[in-house]
Design a protein around this motif. Structure first.
Motif, PDB file in Angstrom:
ATOM      1  N   ARG A   1      -3.184 -19.431 -46.463  1.00  0.00           N
ATOM      2  CA  ARG A   1      -3.169 -20.812 -45.963  1.00  0.00           C
ATOM      3  C   ARG A   1      -4.245 -21.011 -44.906  1.00  0.00           C
ATOM      4  NH1 ARG A   1       3.102 -22.872 -45.212  1.00  0.00           N
ATOM      5  NH2 ARG A   1       3.755 -22.602 -47.374  1.00  0.00           N
ATOM      6  N   LEU A   2      -4.440 -19.968 -44.074  1.00  0.00           N
ATOM      7  CA  LEU A   2      -5.474 -20.052 -43.051  1.00  0.00           C
ATOM      8  C   LEU A   2      -6.858 -20.177 -43.683  1.00  0.00           C
ATOM      9  CD1 LEU A   2      -6.134 -19.828 -39.991  1.00  0.00           C
ATOM     10  CD2 LEU A   2      -6.338 -17.363 -40.337  1.00  0.00           C
ATOM     11  N   LEU A   3      -7.122 -19.379 -44.709  1.00  0.00           N
ATOM     12  CA  LEU A   3      -8.408 -19.448 -45.399  1.00  0.00           C
ATOM     13  C   LEU A   3      -8.590 -20.795 -46.095  1.00  0.00           C
ATOM     14  CD1 LEU A   3      -8.661 -15.871 -46.971  1.00  0.00           C
ATOM     15  CD2 LEU A   3     -10.053 -16.800 -45.115  1.00  0.00           C
ATOM     16  N   VAL A   4      -7.542 -21.282 -46.712  1.00  0.00           N
ATOM     17  CA  VAL A   4      -7.605 -22.579 -47.396  1.00  0.00           C
ATOM     18  C   VAL A   4      -7.945 -23.679 -46.393  1.00  0.00           C
ATOM     19  CG1 VAL A   4      -6.239 -24.331 -48.609  1.00  0.00           C
ATOM     20  CG2 VAL A   4      -6.100 -21.932 -49.302  1.00  0.00           C
ATOM     21  N   GLY A   5      -7.451 -23.526 -45.163  1.00  0.00           N
ATOM     22  CA  GLY A   5      -7.747 -24.517 -44.124  1.00  0.00           C
ATOM     23  C   GLY A   5      -9.231 -24.605 -43.803  1.00  0.00           C
ATOM     24  N   PHE A   6      -9.961 -23.518 -44.012  1.00  0.00           N
ATOM     25  CA  PHE A   6     -11.408 -23.510 -43.785  1.00  0.00           C
ATOM     26  C   PHE A   6     -12.174 -24.003 -45.002  1.00  0.00           C
ATOM     27  CE2 PHE A   6     -10.350 -20.235 -40.545  1.00  0.00           C
ATOM     28  CZ  PHE A   6     -11.038 -20.776 -39.473  1.00  0.00           C
ATOM     29  N   ARG A   7     -11.492 -24.092 -46.142  1.00  0.00           N
ATOM     30  CA  ARG A   7     -12.201 -24.381 -47.385  1.00  0.00           C
ATOM     31  C   ARG A   7     -12.708 -25.819 -47.407  1.00  0.00           C
ATOM     32  NH1 ARG A   7     -10.150 -23.090 -53.603  1.00  0.00           N
ATOM     33  NH2 ARG A   7     -12.238 -22.626 -54.405  1.00  0.00           N
ATOM     34  N   ARG A   8     -13.901 -25.983 -47.881  1.00  0.00           N
ATOM     35  CA  ARG A   8     -14.520 -27.314 -47.955  1.00  0.00           C
ATOM     36  C   ARG A   8     -13.963 -28.059 -49.158  1.00  0.00           C
ATOM     37  NH1 ARG A   8     -20.790 -27.176 -47.556  1.00  0.00           N
ATOM     38  NH2 ARG A   8     -20.235 -26.817 -45.381  1.00  0.00           N
ATOM     39  N   VAL A   9     -13.497 -29.265 -48.931  1.00  0.00           N
ATOM     40  CA  VAL A   9     -12.932 -30.073 -50.008  1.00  0.00           C
ATOM     41  C   VAL A   9     -14.045 -30.865 -50.676  1.00  0.00           C
ATOM     42  CG1 VAL A   9     -11.273 -31.871 -50.599  1.00  0.00           C
ATOM     43  CG2 VAL A   9     -10.773 -30.283 -48.742  1.00  0.00           C
ATOM     44  N   PRO A  10     -14.223 -30.735 -52.008  1.00  0.00           N
ATOM     45  CA  PRO A  10     -15.259 -31.510 -52.715  1.00  0.00           C
ATOM     46  C   PRO A  10     -15.051 -32.999 -52.546  1.00  0.00           C
ATOM     47  CG  PRO A  10     -14.367 -29.770 -54.109  1.00  0.00           C
ATOM     48  CD  PRO A  10     -13.483 -29.860 -52.906  1.00  0.00           C
ATOM     49  N   PRO A  11     -16.119 -33.805 -52.610  1.00  0.00           N
ATOM     50  CA  PRO A  11     -16.011 -35.267 -52.451  1.00  0.00           C
ATOM     51  C   PRO A  11     -14.972 -35.886 -53.378  1.00  0.00           C
ATOM     52  CG  PRO A  11     -18.312 -34.607 -52.446  1.00  0.00           C
ATOM     53  CD  PRO A  11     -17.519 -33.375 -52.778  1.00  0.00           C
ATOM     54  N   ALA A  12     -14.885 -35.420 -54.617  1.00  0.00           N
ATOM     55  CA  ALA A  12     -13.917 -35.974 -55.572  1.00  0.00           C
ATOM     56  C   ALA A  12     -12.502 -35.794 -55.072  1.00  0.00           C
ATOM     57  CB  ALA A  12     -14.078 -35.311 -56.943  1.00  0.00           C
ATOM     58  N   GLU A  13     -12.228 -34.660 -54.440  1.00  0.00           N
ATOM     59  CA  GLU A  13     -10.890 -34.416 -53.945  1.00  0.00           C
ATOM     60  C   GLU A  13     -10.599 -35.251 -52.724  1.00  0.00           C
ATOM     61  OE1 GLU A  13      -9.677 -30.380 -53.612  1.00  0.00           O
ATOM     62  OE2 GLU A  13     -10.847 -29.735 -55.359  1.00  0.00           O
ATOM     63  N   HIS A  14     -11.649 -35.520 -51.911  1.00  0.00           N
ATOM     64  CA  HIS A  14     -11.471 -36.435 -50.778  1.00  0.00           C
ATOM     65  C   HIS A  14     -10.998 -37.799 -51.278  1.00  0.00           C
ATOM     66  CE1 HIS A  14     -12.704 -34.232 -47.272  1.00  0.00           C
ATOM     67  NE2 HIS A  14     -13.838 -33.854 -47.839  1.00  0.00           N
ATOM     68  N   GLY A  15     -11.599 -38.229 -52.387  1.00  0.00           N
ATOM     69  CA  GLY A  15     -11.228 -39.525 -52.946  1.00  0.00           C
ATOM     70  C   GLY A  15      -9.801 -39.552 -53.406  1.00  0.00           C
ATOM     71  N   LYS A  16      -9.363 -38.454 -54.021  1.00  0.00           N
ATOM     72  CA  LYS A  16      -7.977 -38.379 -54.513  1.00  0.00           C
ATOM     73  C   LYS A  16      -7.000 -38.402 -53.335  1.00  0.00           C
ATOM     74  CE  LYS A  16      -9.108 -35.712 -58.665  1.00  0.00           C
ATOM     75  NZ  LYS A  16      -8.942 -34.396 -59.343  1.00  0.00           N
ATOM     76  N   ALA A  17      -7.387 -37.683 -52.222  1.00  0.00           N
ATOM     77  CA  ALA A  17      -6.493 -37.577 -51.072  1.00  0.00           C
ATOM     78  C   ALA A  17      -6.273 -38.933 -50.427  1.00  0.00           C
ATOM     79  CB  ALA A  17      -7.071 -36.589 -50.042  1.00  0.00           C
ATOM     80  N   SER A  18      -7.308 -39.805 -50.487  1.00  0.00           N
ATOM     81  CA  SER A  18      -7.176 -41.122 -49.890  1.00  0.00           C
ATOM     82  C   SER A  18      -6.432 -42.067 -50.794  1.00  0.00           C
ATOM     83  CB  SER A  18      -8.554 -41.679 -49.547  1.00  0.00           C
ATOM     84  OG  SER A  18      -9.310 -41.821 -50.729  1.00  0.00           O
TER      85      SER A  18
END
Length: 205
Positions: free
Chosen positions: A188-205
């Motif tokens: 979970r700690l490593l995932v927290g550092f992971r860069r989220v692709p732009p497409a996923e940013h769109g889904k999150a919003s």
């Protein structure tokens, strides 16, 4: 060509180190004598002193052997064909698996800080593992898997977390359970550092 004397000398040293690893793992440093180590290795005590100045020198050779086995296993994972992210997760799991090994637990985690002193033990641990952690983080940054965090600071903090995890696992009456819990938290700690692709940013919003 190698001489028979050199081959015999190396095989004698290897037998002594192997014997030391097994006995230190079973009985600990204080509970193991040089006589027992020599007897199990089937060599004389004089041959032991030919290769090692004493019990601590032999312990340090046993420690180096155990550490090297872990390092070789992790280096193979970190240099494998998988993606940097997959290698990072596999390396984490490989390290946690090593923490379940009785020899690594007893010699590298429990005994070494006392026998070698905390500072020398810490330096030896860093020589063995810190470089792999740093290289792993650098690789993740270079391929854009994680944000551009300070490499040295991040590696130092993650290395500290792994060292603490090793102690927790080795000291627990339920090491497998603790290992699984540690893996969950560190992933979970490593995932927290992971860069989220732009497409996923769109889904999150």
């Amino acid at each position: 060509m190698r001489s028979r004397r050199l081959d015999y000398s190396e095989s004698t040293r290897s037998a002594l180190v192997e014997s030391a690893v097994e006995l230190f793992t079973k009985r600990g440093y204080a509970g193991t004598s040089l006589d027992e180590i020599a007897k199990r290795a089937r060599v004389t005590k004089g041959a032991l002193y030919h290769h090692f100045s004493g019990k601590q020198a032999l312990f340090e050779a046993a420690f180096d052997t155990v550490e090297s086995q872990v390092f070789d296993r992790l280096e193979k994972i970190m240099n494998g064909p998988a993606s940097p992210w997959e290698r990072a997760l596999a390396g984490l799991r490989g390290f946690l698996q090593s923490c379940l090994d009785p020899a690594y637990q007893r010699i590298a985690i429990h005994e070494a800080p006392v026998v070698m002193g905390w500072e020398r033990w810490r330096e030896a641990e860093e020589r063995c593992s810190f470089g792999l952690v740093r290289t792993g983080i650098q690789s993740l940054i270079e391929v854009g898997e994680v944000d551009d965090v300070p490499v040295d600071v991040t590696a130092r903090l993650l290395f500290g977390a792994l060292s603490s995890a090793a102690i927790e696992i080795a000291s627990s009456p339920e090491p497998k359970k603790v290992s699984a819990q540690v893996e969950e938290v560190l992933v979970r700690l490593l995932v927290g550092f992971r860069r989220v692709p732009p497409a996923e940013h769109g889904k999150a919003s």
